[in-house]
Design a protein around this motif. Structure first.
Motif, short mmCIF file in Angstrom:
data_model
loop_
_atom_site.label_atom_id
_atom_site.label_comp_id
_atom_site.label_asym_id
_atom_site.label_seq_id
_atom_site.Cartn_x
_atom_site.Cartn_y
_atom_site.Cartn_z
N CYS A 16 0.72 -1.07 0.18
CA CYS A 16 0.01 0.06 -0.01
C CYS A 16 0.86 1.21 -0.06
N ARG A 21 -7.26 5.62 -3.22
CA ARG A 21 -8.34 5.35 -4.24
C ARG A 21 -9.52 4.59 -3.54
N GLU A 63 -1.26 -0.38 -6.76
CA GLU A 63 -0.28 -1.17 -6.22
C GLU A 63 -0.81 -2.90 -5.91
#
Ligand code: SF4
Length: 71
Positions: A16, A21, A63
């Motif tokens: 992370c 988002r 990610e």
């Protein structure tokens, strides 16, 4: 998806990067800590009716830090 299937959201902390988002898409499911890293609310349990938001948040995590588990 079977009717009794439950979804659980999990953030892989080391991936992370804090883009937030997931929080913007599903604030019912995710929150940021004081360092800006995401965590799943409700011990990861995705309440009924929020499944689509959980999948959308996963799809929008750049990610690949957000996993959705079906149990
Ligand atoms: S979108 Fe992904 S990288 Fe960004 S805060 Fe959420 S889990 Fe972390």
């Amino acid at each position: 998806m079977r009717d009794k299937t439950r979804l659980f959201a999990r953030i892989v902390g080391e991936r992370c990067q804090g883009h937030a988002r997931c929080v913007a898409i599903a604030p019912e499911l995710f929150e940021l800590d004081e360092l800006g890293n995401a965590h799943a609310r409700l011990h990861g349990l995705v309440p009924k009716g929020l499944e689509a938001k959980a999948w959308l948040a996963k799809a929008n995590c750049p990610e690949l830090a957000l996993d959705i588990l079906e149990q």
